[in-house]
Design an enzyme around this catalytic site. Structure first.
Site, mmCIF file in Angstrom:
data_model
loop_
_atom_site.group_PDB
_atom_site.id
_atom_site.type_symbol
_atom_site.label_atom_id
_atom_site.label_comp_id
_atom_site.label_asym_id
_atom_site.label_seq_id
_atom_site.Cartn_x
_atom_site.Cartn_y
_atom_site.Cartn_z
ATOM 1 N N CYS A 89 -2.900 11.614 3.639
ATOM 2 C CA CYS A 89 -3.148 10.677 2.508
ATOM 3 C C CYS A 89 -2.716 11.190 1.109
ATOM 4 O O CYS A 89 -2.476 10.811 0.075
ATOM 5 C CB CYS A 89 -4.551 10.260 2.378
ATOM 6 S SG CYS A 89 -5.159 8.969 3.570
ATOM 7 N N HIS B 128 -4.737 1.793 7.237
ATOM 8 C CA HIS B 128 -3.342 1.906 7.031
ATOM 9 C C HIS B 128 -2.842 2.551 8.222
ATOM 10 O O HIS B 128 -3.187 3.210 9.141
ATOM 11 C CB HIS B 128 -3.055 3.067 5.851
ATOM 12 C CG HIS B 128 -3.495 2.624 4.597
ATOM 13 N ND1 HIS B 128 -4.072 3.551 3.575
ATOM 14 C CD2 HIS B 128 -3.325 1.371 3.885
ATOM 15 C CE1 HIS B 128 -4.377 2.842 2.403
ATOM 16 N NE2 HIS B 128 -3.878 1.607 2.533
ATOM 17 N N GLU C 289 0.743 -1.108 0.021
ATOM 18 C CA GLU C 289 -0.123 -0.079 0.175
ATOM 19 C C GLU C 289 0.885 1.307 0.165
ATOM 20 O O GLU C 289 0.382 2.162 0.181
ATOM 21 C CB GLU C 289 -1.123 0.003 1.326
ATOM 22 C CG GLU C 289 -2.041 -1.040 1.219
ATOM 23 C CD GLU C 289 -2.974 -1.063 0.354
ATOM 24 O OE1 GLU C 289 -3.613 0.139 0.227
ATOM 25 O OE2 GLU C 289 -3.393 -1.931 -0.540
#
Length: 444
Positions: free
Chosen positions: A368, A250, A174
């Site tokens: 993000c 995450h 990721e």
């Protein structure tokens, strides 16, 4: 030689919408089918990026993906003209259309993992685009992400690009959302923290029961090998499976670091004390480990406000600041904690709040939206200068958004062939603005 940490923010794409595609991302699921405002989202992101540039930080922009992705829809068996492909997908399999129209590339923390030259065996900055195999709508990003990054960091004397890891669940990667680097100075050797959710090859290790663990230990280890990051410069830490099941999809939703500061929730990590001791042993110099107790901020409130999906940045003065979403400011408990944090005697001296609600509602905060790249002066000078934000480029990009983006979008609008034409027109112009060349499938 000067040293920098540049932030490259994802430019929100013209198809920014709320389809609720990301299982395990609470905000994404809660806002599914709500109307979105792509224009406002892109302008909010640009405004935040420009504010950081105005603070004296190096700030760049990463172009969005081409969406809807009719090429992937064709691979799924939808045929005919582009308009017919969209119509057939919308009529028989709207979920595939929504997945192929996602603007999730805006969250460039997932674009790649980056290791600076100070940590790598060959003295180059290394990039590995994330394969994002856990979510179909994100797994289709990797090829274009690779081309975008290579167009930005093109000088082979300073930058090395790797292919994404093989597209298999055992190697789920990721990107930088599960990677943090701590150091004394950005151009000095540091410690890279690779956070994973589970081991694919050791089923006896704990793992979440409700939501998926998107990053595997094996993927993190592979990236460290590819980048030439040795054992002295790396620590592998497992994310607490219990917080994954609370919506912490995450690591950057539960921990954030910068230079010699690591801010983390007390429930963030499995086997926390042993791993933090390993980190302390490998770190050269004073390390500030700031543990946020549940009594101050619950995991639920951390997820709701994205307290940890903030950016910690070092200002030209040498002091650090937290870049936080206004959702943190609007939450009484979280705001109180942040007020208290700046009085603790750590390098963090102020909190700056930004409105990124369009992104927050879709499941991503300030952290993000950016990919961090630590560089020395020579490496920065080798970056494609057209992707670096200044007053002129900010004005150009703002006018570009205002000219091409819609201010309201619903999931059913994704089948509109006119939206596809609008998007391609906009992206073709953008590649000229940013001097990226032919990076999109429709240009190739």
């Amino acid at each position: 030689m000067k040293q920098f940490e540049a932030n490259f923010d994802g430019l929100v794409g013209p198809t920014h919408n709320y389809a609720g595609l990301s299982f395990g991302n609470v905000a994404s699921s809660q806002n599914a089918t709500a109307p979105s405002n792509p224009k406002a989202a892109a302008l909010q992101g640009l405004k935040k990026a420009k504010a950081l540039a105005d603070l004296g930080l190096v700030q760049g922009i990463i172009a969005p993906q081409e969406r809807p992705d009719v090429y992937t829809l064709r691979q799924l068996g939808f045929s005919g003209t582009d308009a017919q492909v969209l119509e057939k997908a919308a009529k028989t399999s709207p979920q595939w259309l929504q997945a192929c129209a996602s603007a999730s590339s805006m969250w460039t923390a997932n674009a790649a993992t980056v290791s600076p030259s100070a940590d790598t065996s060959d003295g180059k900055v290394h990039f590995t685009p994330a394969n994002l195999v856990d979510k179909f709508h994100r797994s289709i990003e990797a090829d274009t992400t690779s081309r975008i990054l290579q167009a930005m960091f093109y000088d082979k004397r300073h930058f090395k690009h790797h292919a994404p890891l093989p597209m298999h669940a055992n190697l789920g990667d990721e990107g930088a959302a599960n990677h943090t680097r701590l150091c004394q100075q950005y151009d000095e050797s540091g410690v890279e923290i690779f956070v994973y959710g589970q081991s694919a090859l050791n089923p006896s290790m704990p793992k979440p029961q409700k939501y998926p663990a998107r990053q595997t230990l094996e993927a993190s280890q592979a990236i460290a090998r590819l980048h030439g990051v040795d054992d002295d410069c790396s620590v592998f830490i497992q994310q607490n499976p219990q917080v994954i099941d609370q919506g912490v999809f995450h690591n950057d939703v539960i921990a954030v670091g910068n230079q010699n500061v690591l801010l983390f929730h007390e429930q963030a990590f499995f086997d926390r004390e042993a791993k933090l001791q390993e980190l302390q042993n490998k770190f050269d110099g004073e390390l500030h480990l700031i543990k946020v107790p549940s009594s101050k901020v619950s995991v639920a409130d951390a997820v709701k406000t994205y307290l940890f999906n903030t950016q910690i940045v070092t200002l030209p003065s040498g002091e650090m600041a937290i870049i936080a979403p206004t959702d943190c400011e609007e939450h009484v408990g979280v705001k109180a904690y942040l007020d208290e944090l700046v009085e603790l005697g750590t390098p963090i001296k102020q909190v700056l709040y930004f409105d990124v609600k369009q992104s927050m509602q879709n499941g991503g905060g300030p952290a993000c939206l950016r990919l961090r790249v630590a560089m020395n002066e020579q490496e920065l000078n080798a970056v494609n200068s057209q992707v670096l934000l200044n007053d002129e480029r900010y004005q150009i990009l703002t006018k570009w958004v205002e000219r091409h983006y819609r201010d309201r979008l619903l999931p059913q609008d994704l089948a509109d062939p006119q939206l596809l034409m609008e998007t391609r027109t906009a992206l073709d112009e953008l590649t000229h603005i940013l001097k990226l060349g032919s990076i999109y499938p429709f240009q190739r």
